[in-house]
Scaffold this active site. Structure first.
Site, PDB file in Angstrom:
ATOM      1  N   CYS A   1     130.456  17.261 112.485  1.00 36.71           N
ATOM      2  CA  CYS A   1     129.822  17.258 111.133  1.00 36.71           C
ATOM      3  C   CYS A   1     130.747  17.916 110.249  1.00 36.71           C
ATOM      4  O   CYS A   1     130.897  19.366 110.262  1.00 36.71           O
ATOM      5  CB  CYS A   1     128.527  18.015 111.417  1.00 36.71           C
ATOM      6  SG  CYS A   1     127.773  18.502 109.865  1.00 36.71           S
TER       7      CYS A   1
ATOM      8  N   CYS B   1     129.136  20.800 108.232  1.00 40.26           N
ATOM      9  CA  CYS B   1     129.181  21.937 109.111  1.00 40.26           C
ATOM     10  C   CYS B   1     130.104  22.598 109.118  1.00 40.26           C
ATOM     11  O   CYS B   1     130.312  24.086 109.052  1.00 40.26           O
ATOM     12  CB  CYS B   1     128.502  21.563 110.624  1.00 40.26           C
ATOM     13  SG  CYS B   1     126.887  20.647 110.449  1.00 40.26           S
TER      14      CYS B   1
END
Length: 108
Positions: free
Chosen positions: A30, A33
């Site tokens: 991600c 993230c």
């Protein structure tokens, strides 16, 4: 300091914690993230004694993410007294993240 969680210690470290806990649900693949991680780490030192910062990989522990209805990441879920009190979904720059955390902490 941000503590790594697992399926085994989630209940003890989050749901049974005396302090409110913020959990970063994230995954290695991600992008947002990865952008949030250093900010989250930096902000954690400013809340020592007030809020416990933790993170758990949704890739490694999908059942924990599922039990907490995490559908998009990054997802920061704040728990107090074993219950979810609020969540922050998506990337947020440092100041915005701190504003949201302060607002949530003022209610717990």
């Amino acid at each position: 300091m941000v503590q790594e969680l697992s399926e085994e210690n989630f209940k003890q470290e989050v749901l049974e914690s005396d302090l409110p806990v913020i959990v970063d649900f994230w995954a290695e693949w991600c992008g947002p993230c990865k952008m949030l991680a250093p900010i989250y780490e930096e902000v954690s030192s400013e809340y020592e004694g007030k809020l416990k910062f933790t993170k758990i990989s949704t890739q490694d522990y999908p059942s924990v993410a599922g039990e907490n209805a995490v559908t998009g990441i990054p997802c920061l879920v704040i728990f107090s007294a074993g219950k979810e009190v609020d969540r922050i979904v998506g990337f947020a720059p440092k100041e915005q993240l701190k504003e949201k955390i302060d607002s949530i902490l003022s209610k717990v």
